[in-house]
Design a protein around this motif. Structure first.
Motif, PDB file in Angstrom:
ATOM      1  N   TYR A   1       0.887  -1.215  -0.055  1.00 42.98           N
ATOM      2  CA  TYR A   1       0.031   0.043   0.163  1.00 42.98           C
ATOM      3  C   TYR A   1       1.025   1.532   0.023  1.00 42.98           C
ATOM      4  O   TYR A   1       2.271   1.300   0.294  1.00 42.98           O
ATOM      5  CB  TYR A   1      -0.828   0.125   1.344  1.00 42.98           C
ATOM      6  CG  TYR A   1      -0.447   0.227   2.557  1.00 42.98           C
ATOM      7  CD1 TYR A   1       0.144   1.404   3.291  1.00 42.98           C
ATOM      8  CD2 TYR A   1       0.278  -1.006   3.322  1.00 42.98           C
ATOM      9  CE1 TYR A   1       0.631   1.567   4.313  1.00 42.98           C
ATOM     10  CE2 TYR A   1       0.895  -0.705   4.440  1.00 42.98           C
ATOM     11  CZ  TYR A   1       1.132   0.623   4.949  1.00 42.98           C
ATOM     12  OH  TYR A   1       1.757   0.651   6.319  1.00 42.98           O
ATOM     13  N   GLU A   2       0.163   2.409  -0.237  1.00 42.31           N
ATOM     14  CA  GLU A   2       0.925   3.547  -0.375  1.00 42.31           C
ATOM     15  C   GLU A   2      -0.035   4.589   0.563  1.00 42.31           C
ATOM     16  O   GLU A   2      -1.106   4.759   0.404  1.00 42.31           O
ATOM     17  CB  GLU A   2       1.087   4.330  -1.478  1.00 42.31           C
ATOM     18  CG  GLU A   2       2.296   3.422  -2.394  1.00 42.31           C
ATOM     19  CD  GLU A   2       2.531   4.197  -3.717  1.00 42.31           C
ATOM     20  OE1 GLU A   2       3.276   4.810  -3.894  1.00 42.31           O
ATOM     21  OE2 GLU A   2       1.735   3.548  -4.719  1.00 42.31           O
ATOM     22  N   TYR A   3       0.753   5.283   1.502  1.00 41.06           N
ATOM     23  CA  TYR A   3      -0.028   6.339   2.349  1.00 41.06           C
ATOM     24  C   TYR A   3       0.564   7.544   1.505  1.00 41.06           C
ATOM     25  O   TYR A   3       1.490   8.277   1.401  1.00 41.06           O
ATOM     26  CB  TYR A   3       0.544   6.189   3.794  1.00 41.06           C
ATOM     27  CG  TYR A   3       0.150   7.605   4.671  1.00 41.06           C
ATOM     28  CD1 TYR A   3      -1.176   8.108   4.685  1.00 41.06           C
ATOM     29  CD2 TYR A   3       1.155   8.141   5.334  1.00 41.06           C
ATOM     30  CE1 TYR A   3      -1.647   8.879   5.306  1.00 41.06           C
ATOM     31  CE2 TYR A   3       0.950   9.027   6.019  1.00 41.06           C
ATOM     32  CZ  TYR A   3      -0.497   9.530   6.072  1.00 41.06           C
ATOM     33  OH  TYR A   3      -1.078  10.718   6.937  1.00 41.06           O
ATOM     34  N   ASP A   4      -0.724   8.375   1.421  1.00 43.71           N
ATOM     35  CA  ASP A   4      -0.650   9.652   0.586  1.00 43.71           C
ATOM     36  C   ASP A   4      -0.600  10.857   1.571  1.00 43.71           C
ATOM     37  O   ASP A   4      -1.805  11.637   1.987  1.00 43.71           O
ATOM     38  CB  ASP A   4      -1.729  10.124  -0.570  1.00 43.71           C
ATOM     39  CG  ASP A   4      -1.349  11.226  -1.240  1.00 43.71           C
ATOM     40  OD1 ASP A   4      -0.592  11.701  -0.998  1.00 43.71           O
ATOM     41  OD2 ASP A   4      -2.271  11.303  -2.508  1.00 43.71           O
ATOM     42  N   ALA A   5       0.381  11.196   2.282  1.00 36.46           N
ATOM     43  CA  ALA A   5       0.396  12.314   3.436  1.00 36.46           C
ATOM     44  C   ALA A   5       0.352  13.537   2.866  1.00 36.46           C
ATOM     45  O   ALA A   5      -0.260  14.417   3.619  1.00 36.46           O
ATOM     46  CB  ALA A   5       1.969  11.807   4.102  1.00 36.46           C
ATOM     47  N   VAL A   6       0.796  13.677   1.625  1.00 40.89           N
ATOM     48  CA  VAL A   6       0.573  15.002   1.055  1.00 40.89           C
ATOM     49  C   VAL A   6      -0.725  15.395   0.795  1.00 40.89           C
ATOM     50  O   VAL A   6      -1.202  16.768   1.161  1.00 40.89           O
ATOM     51  CB  VAL A   6       1.396  15.348  -0.334  1.00 40.89           C
ATOM     52  CG1 VAL A   6       1.212  16.511  -1.183  1.00 40.89           C
ATOM     53  CG2 VAL A   6       3.035  14.857  -0.325  1.00 40.89           C
ATOM     54  N   SER A   7      -1.398  14.532   0.267  1.00 44.85           N
ATOM     55  CA  SER A   7      -2.728  15.015  -0.082  1.00 44.85           C
ATOM     56  C   SER A   7      -3.521  15.082   1.424  1.00 44.85           C
ATOM     57  O   SER A   7      -4.413  16.123   1.492  1.00 44.85           O
ATOM     58  CB  SER A   7      -3.665  13.779  -0.673  1.00 44.85           C
ATOM     59  OG  SER A   7      -3.246  13.720  -1.947  1.00 44.85           O
ATOM     60  N   ARG A   8      -3.193  14.338   2.390  1.00 44.95           N
ATOM     61  CA  ARG A   8      -4.049  14.621   3.658  1.00 44.95           C
ATOM     62  C   ARG A   8      -3.640  16.019   4.523  1.00 44.95           C
ATOM     63  O   ARG A   8      -4.564  16.728   5.043  1.00 44.95           O
ATOM     64  CB  ARG A   8      -3.522  13.376   4.537  1.00 44.95           C
ATOM     65  CG  ARG A   8      -4.181  13.338   5.836  1.00 44.95           C
ATOM     66  CD  ARG A   8      -3.988  12.370   6.818  1.00 44.95           C
ATOM     67  NE  ARG A   8      -4.669  12.247   8.041  1.00 44.95           N
ATOM     68  CZ  ARG A   8      -4.502  11.782   9.146  1.00 44.95           C
ATOM     69  NH1 ARG A   8      -3.257  11.392   9.473  1.00 44.95           N
ATOM     70  NH2 ARG A   8      -5.295  11.728  10.025  1.00 44.95           N
ATOM     71  N   LEU A   9      -2.606  16.312   4.093  1.00 45.83           N
ATOM     72  CA  LEU A   9      -2.029  17.427   4.636  1.00 45.83           C
ATOM     73  C   LEU A   9      -2.667  18.866   3.838  1.00 45.83           C
ATOM     74  O   LEU A   9      -3.293  19.666   4.592  1.00 45.83           O
ATOM     75  CB  LEU A   9      -0.546  17.841   4.466  1.00 45.83           C
ATOM     76  CG  LEU A   9       0.231  19.226   4.866  1.00 45.83           C
ATOM     77  CD1 LEU A   9      -0.044  19.765   6.307  1.00 45.83           C
ATOM     78  CD2 LEU A   9       1.589  19.413   4.208  1.00 45.83           C
ATOM     79  N   ARG A  10      -3.045  18.556   2.551  1.00 45.16           N
ATOM     80  CA  ARG A  10      -3.429  19.762   1.664  1.00 45.16           C
ATOM     81  C   ARG A  10      -5.165  19.759   2.371  1.00 45.16           C
ATOM     82  O   ARG A  10      -5.617  20.791   2.075  1.00 45.16           O
ATOM     83  CB  ARG A  10      -3.502  19.170   0.452  1.00 45.16           C
ATOM     84  CG  ARG A  10      -4.050  20.207  -0.629  1.00 45.16           C
ATOM     85  CD  ARG A  10      -4.197  19.722  -1.924  1.00 45.16           C
ATOM     86  NE  ARG A  10      -4.995  18.729  -2.214  1.00 45.16           N
ATOM     87  CZ  ARG A  10      -4.452  17.240  -2.645  1.00 45.16           C
ATOM     88  NH1 ARG A  10      -3.236  17.302  -2.924  1.00 45.16           N
ATOM     89  NH2 ARG A  10      -5.447  16.488  -2.702  1.00 45.16           N
TER      90      ARG A  10
END
Length: 280
Positions: free
Chosen positions: A70-79
């Motif tokens: 899996y990949e965790y999209d931390a950038v989208s969550r911050l945005r």
């Protein structure tokens, strides 16, 4: 559940044995062989023959093992947090399942293709040892363990560009696809060109296998390149006699660019033709 080949894929008895042994052992099948010998297509044909879904993971030099889980999209969550989006409260909204996760959570058995594993970093195979062995992995962000509902059939291909770790090899059933002999190659060609003129095929196979024996070639022509070459010969209605010189010595075949893929090999072959002509 046994693989017995298909009408569109000529599988030798030892290849069918390897596939069925891996199925019985519930081990990944590691397939090696020259490029163009049908390694990738094998997984596709087994999935079709056994009527199972196929999930493909094509490996690049930058691919990490984690991406298959899996990949965790931390950038989208911050945005989204900056925009005040409520979905940031659930971290699961930003986790994208990889190929292995999709296969593990499927309600029915499927086939996984991990294609060209040797392209990745040397640590890539080791990073998948536990997941492929135990058929489970842990998602740290959600504190959840993903376990396979049905053990998938795993096919792993390698072009032998890098040595694979011993610990990884121990967990696989291994098979090397030998380059087809003339008789097997004829059967493969017949699948693609059932109406090809037999005298053209005979001459083309003679040229093809002679070319593969030329010493010093950087890249020997493969099965897929033979198919491309024959497609051109058939489309242009090239006569069989055009594939060799009058005295049947070395000559440059028409559309040789379909068979030889770099300038070093072309120059080498042209020198051989020139030397043969000088010796007449």
């Amino acid at each position: 559940m046994e693989f017995e080949g298909s009408s569109s894929y000529i599988a030798t008895p030892d290849l069918m044995m390897a596939v069925n042994a891996a199925i019985k052992l519930q081990r990944p099948l590691l397939i090696k062989g020259e490029p163009g010998t049908g390694k990738t297509m094998l997984a596709e044909e087994v999935a079709a023959a056994l009527n199972l879904p196929l999930l493909q993971w094509h490996i690049k030099s930058t691919t990490k093992a984690q991406q298959g889980l899996y990949e965790y999209d931390a950038v989208s969550r911050l945005r989204d947090s900056q925009l005040g989006d409520d979905k940031v409260r659930d971290i699961a909204n930003y986790i994208k399942p990889g190929v292995l996760w999709q296969a593990f959570e499927a309600t029915s058995q499927n086939v996984i293709l991990i294609d060209e594993i040797d392209k990745a970093d040397i640590e890539f195979p080791n990073d998948l040892l536990r997941e492929l062995d135990r058929m489970e992995f842990y998602v740290y962000e959600t504190q959840k363990t993903v376990r396979a509902r049905q053990r998938p059939l795993v096919f792993i291909t390698s072009n032998n560009e890098k040595e694979l770790p011993d610990a990884f090899l121990r967990r696989c059933f291994f098979h090397y696809i030998r380059f087809p002999d003339k008789e097997t190659m004829k059967k493969i060609v017949d699948v693609h060109f059932p109406n090809i003129k037999q005298n053209l095929l005979r001459e083309a196979l003679e040229v093809f296998f002679n070319l593969r024996t030329v010493p010093g070639l950087k890249k020997k022509p493969s099965t897929s390149e033979l198919i491309d070459w024959l497609k051109l010969l058939v489309a242009e209605d090239i006569p069989p006699e055009a594939l060799h010189s009058a005295d049947r010595k070395v000559s440059v075949p028409p559309f040789h660019g379909a068979l030889l893929k770099n300038e070093q090999d072309i120059h080498l072959f042209e020198r051989l033709v020139f030397m043969a002509a000088q010796g007449r």
